[in-house]
Design an enzyme around this catalytic site. Structure first.
Site, PDB file in Angstrom:
ATOM      1  CB  THR A 193      -7.037  -9.611  17.257  1.00  0.00           C
ATOM      2  OG1 THR A 193      -7.418  -8.477  18.012  1.00  0.00           O
ATOM      3  CG2 THR A 193      -8.229 -10.467  16.949  1.00  0.00           C
ATOM      4  CB  ILE A 222     -18.291  -4.327  21.880  1.00  0.00           C
ATOM      5  CG1 ILE A 222     -18.884  -4.884  23.184  1.00  0.00           C
ATOM      6  CG2 ILE A 222     -18.415  -5.336  20.739  1.00  0.00           C
ATOM      7  CD1 ILE A 222     -20.349  -5.282  23.098  1.00  0.00           C
ATOM      8  CG  ASP A 224     -12.447  -5.976  14.711  1.00  0.00           C
ATOM      9  OD1 ASP A 224     -11.787  -5.464  15.648  1.00  0.00           O
ATOM     10  OD2 ASP A 224     -11.990  -6.858  13.973  1.00  0.00           O
ATOM     11  CB  THR A 243      -6.200  -8.809  13.269  1.00  0.00           C
ATOM     12  OG1 THR A 243      -5.398  -8.152  14.257  1.00  0.00           O
ATOM     13  CG2 THR A 243      -5.318  -9.112  12.068  1.00  0.00           C
ATOM     14  N   GLY A 244      -6.718  -5.662  13.624  1.00  0.00           N
ATOM     15  CA  GLY A 244      -6.212  -4.315  13.423  1.00  0.00           C
ATOM     16  C   GLY A 244      -7.068  -3.315  14.155  1.00  0.00           C
TER      17      GLY A 244
END
Lengths: 322, 320
Positions: A193, A222, A224, A243-244
């Site tokens: 991301t 969907i 985060d 991110t992650g």
């Protein structure tokens, strides 16, 4: 007047086996984006404009998982999502299920500024893009050959691949004893991301995040990135982009928590970031970048690596993975 | 520790002149849902099961804006959304853009329990509903004559008022439909069971004349719905304001990081939001309950194990 600061990321959870040449490509792209952000800040662009500009650049390059180069759904299509938030006003915009818009982050900004809503998805989001003449492309434009191959691998192994750019056999955890998320097997992840956070000379913070989501994700999933408070948050005090592992970030409302700890526990930026990474992520793997209205910049992650870069007005600049 | 439950049927500009029949029908529904919650808690059902059960009941009630009775988009369609969260594990599930699923809240729970994801929307969520075999009906089932009329009124008002350069101001003007029912609302339930487990569930049809594809605060974890080991919160009001204030998470954050009571935390968060935009119901692990709002009114009810019961609409007032 505070010194400006900027940070960018291209995903957390980088696999140590990722080929060196791809690591180098990623670092070059991060450097280019950081320089773009720096020169915009030197020309006194507001933080909100800078984060949009930098994330657009990251989306347009196929290296990371956003815009062109986005991960594919189980049906082989692209469904992108993004969000943007302006700290001083706490206005925000988000989009999900975007299939033809070249720069989802710019559509998120349109939602914020030109609609009465703060979050639009799927056909409604696409319609707004057309009403405002945003640049669109056929869904094929976003699909790279590399991603088509990785989707095939993911489907053969019946996993939702996070680290879709690393061949499965080198992905240690995927073999034999797969790690699980929410009870479902997954391989090691590197969602890649992208995001950017900025504080400008006037102390205004802004954050933006954009993603293609997970390889082989269910249609309609969907994550985060478009969720204000989870993947993206900006307030008076700071701006954060995460991110992650999306599901862990959502459970932790990670981005808002950095700001909440600063606001309600009165910790500094670095302490706040350390606190949420250690205490709020449970077993989930993730990372984040953050700036404060005092001109500080930092990052944190609890996984092997995060593609990231940061710079400040007094000349500090760093691009790193591990 | 005794159990506590609180539920709501939406906050907004509910005029005190609300006709008696409209008022009574909602009070009766709130009382009925509260009774369902109380008997489920007495039977030692978990907080998670109780909030799902109660929200299903509220969804089935055509006078609240969720499930059947959901308000319409600008295209005259229904797009429902919901979110459920378990406090101790912080596991959660959410759905948006549902057109045929009878109980959105139960699909949110299935997303939480049967997928590797937290949030599914639109076609993907509908497809998942079919895979799981949950009850679906023709979209027309959800559309009530009252809501067709509301949409028409909203569109007429919009023709002259909409100014997209001033979005936040116009949301408030356009959302109030002059029939006094203020369908801004949402339904929600929070509970703590006698084992100390917390849960929150929220479900909505959004707001009248919303753009197709609009997502509000309800499915956004930390905004309209949130639970952790301190408290469970379900919010209602103007979605865009609730999202930017991350109201659900903030009540829990203020409690935890400032070390204050549930009531102090919830009052602080509701007072910080722009007037006329938000209300919430919340319970804590310690057995506290609070139901603050900064709108004219909020359809609300709560009960505790030691026998306290409250059903209300406006401030400083309690129904018999």
């Amino acid at each position: 007047m505070v010194g400006w600061a900027i940070a960018v990321h291209g995903g957390a959870g980088v696999d140590p086996n990722l080929p060196i040449e791809r690591q180098e490509q990623a670092k070059q792209l991060l450097t280019r984006c950081l320089e773009l952000g720096i020169s915009s800040l030197r020309s006194s662009l507001p933080a909100l404009d800078v984060v949009e500009l930098v994330v657009k650049e990251l989306e347009s390059d196929p290296i990371f998982n956003s815009g062109r180069g986005s991960a594919l759904t189980a049906q082989g299509t692209v469904e992108m999502e993004a969000s943007i938030m302006d700290g001083p006003t706490r206005r925000c915009g988000a989009v999900s299920g975007v299939t033809t818009v070249k720069n989802p982050v710019s559509l998120a900004r349109l939602v914020m500024e030109k609609s009465p809503h703060s979050y639009l998805a799927f056909s409604g989001a696409e319609e707004l893009a057309r009403q405002h003449g945003l640049e669109v492309a056929d869904n094929q434009y976003f699909i790279t050959e590399e991603n088509v191959g990785m989707l095939k691998l993911a489907q053969e192994s019946n996993t939702i691949l996070f680290d879709y750019r690393v061949p499965l056999e080198s992905c240690g955890a995927a073999v034999g004893n797969p790690i699980k998320m929410n009870g479902m097997p997954i391989s090691l992840y590197a969602p890649e991301t992208v995001g950017c956070v900025v504080v400008d000379n006037e102390g205004r913070c802004a954050a933006a995040t954009s993603t293609g989501g997970l390889m082989n994700k269910m249609c309609g999933r969907i994550g985060d990135s478009p969720l204000i408070g989870s993947g993206t948050y900006a307030g008076e005090l700071c701006a954060v982009s995460c991110t992650g592992e999306g599901e862990a970030i959502i459970r932790a409302t990670l981005a808002r928590d950095v700001a909440a700890v600063m606001e309600y526990k009165e910790l500094g930026l670095q302490e706040a970031v350390d606190f949420v990474i250690k205490k709020r992520l449970d077993e989930g793997k993730a990372g984040l970048i953050a700036v404060s209205n005092k001109g500080e910049v930092t990052y944190g992650f609890n996984c092997t690596g995060m593609f990231r870069g940061c710079a400040t007005e007094d000349g500090f600049m760093e691009v790193a993975v591990w | 520790m005794g159990w506590v439950v609180a539920l709501h049927g939406g906050a907004g500009d509910i005029p005190r002149t609300l006709p008696q029949d409209r008022r009574e029908i909602r009070e009766t529904a709130l009382r009925h849902c509260l009774e369902i919650a109380v008997s489920a808690l007495k039977e030692h059902k978990s907080a998670l099961d109780v909030v799902e059960l109660v929200v299903r009941e509220l969804e089935n009630h055509p006078y609240f804006n969720a499930g059947r009775g959901s308000v319409l988009t600008s295209s005259g369609t229904v797009e429902m959304e919901a979110c459920i969260m378990d406090g101790n594990t912080k596991k959660c599930g959410a759905v948006s853009g549902l057109k045929t699923v009878v109980n959105a809240i139960s699909l949110a729970r299935l997303v939480m329990e049967k997928t590797p994801h937290i949030y599914l929307a639109f076609d993907g969520a509908e497809e998942f509903a079919r895979e799981q075999g949950v009850e679906t009906v023709d979209p027309s089932h959800f559309i009530t004559p009252e809501n067709i009329e509301r949409l028409q009124q909203a569109k007429e008002a919009n023709r002259v008022q909409i100014n997209y350069t001033q979005p936040m101001l116009n949301v408030s003007n356009n959302s109030d439909v002059p029939d006094g029912d203020s369908q801004l609302g949402t339904v929600g339930c929070v509970a703590v069971d006698s084992s100390g487990n917390l849960a929150a569930a929220t479900s909505t049809g959004g707001f009248v004349n919303k753009m197709v594809g609009r997502i509000g605060d309800t499915p956004v974890v930390g905004a309209g719905n949130y639970a952790n080991s301190f408290c469970a919160v379900s919010a209602t009001g103007k979605g865009e304001d609730i999202i930017r204030a991350t109201i659900g998470r903030d009540v829990a954050a203020v409690m935890e990081y400032k070390g204050v009571s549930l009531k102090e935390a919830a009052d602080y968060v509701i007072e910080s939001a722009p007037k006329g935009t938000a209300g919430l119901v919340a319970v804590s692990a310690k057995g506290e309950v609070t139901m603050p709002f900064n709108t004219t009114g909020m359809f609300r009810a709560c009960a505790t194990e030691d026998g306290y019961t409250e059903i209300g609409i406006w401030e400083h007032e309690q129904c018999d």
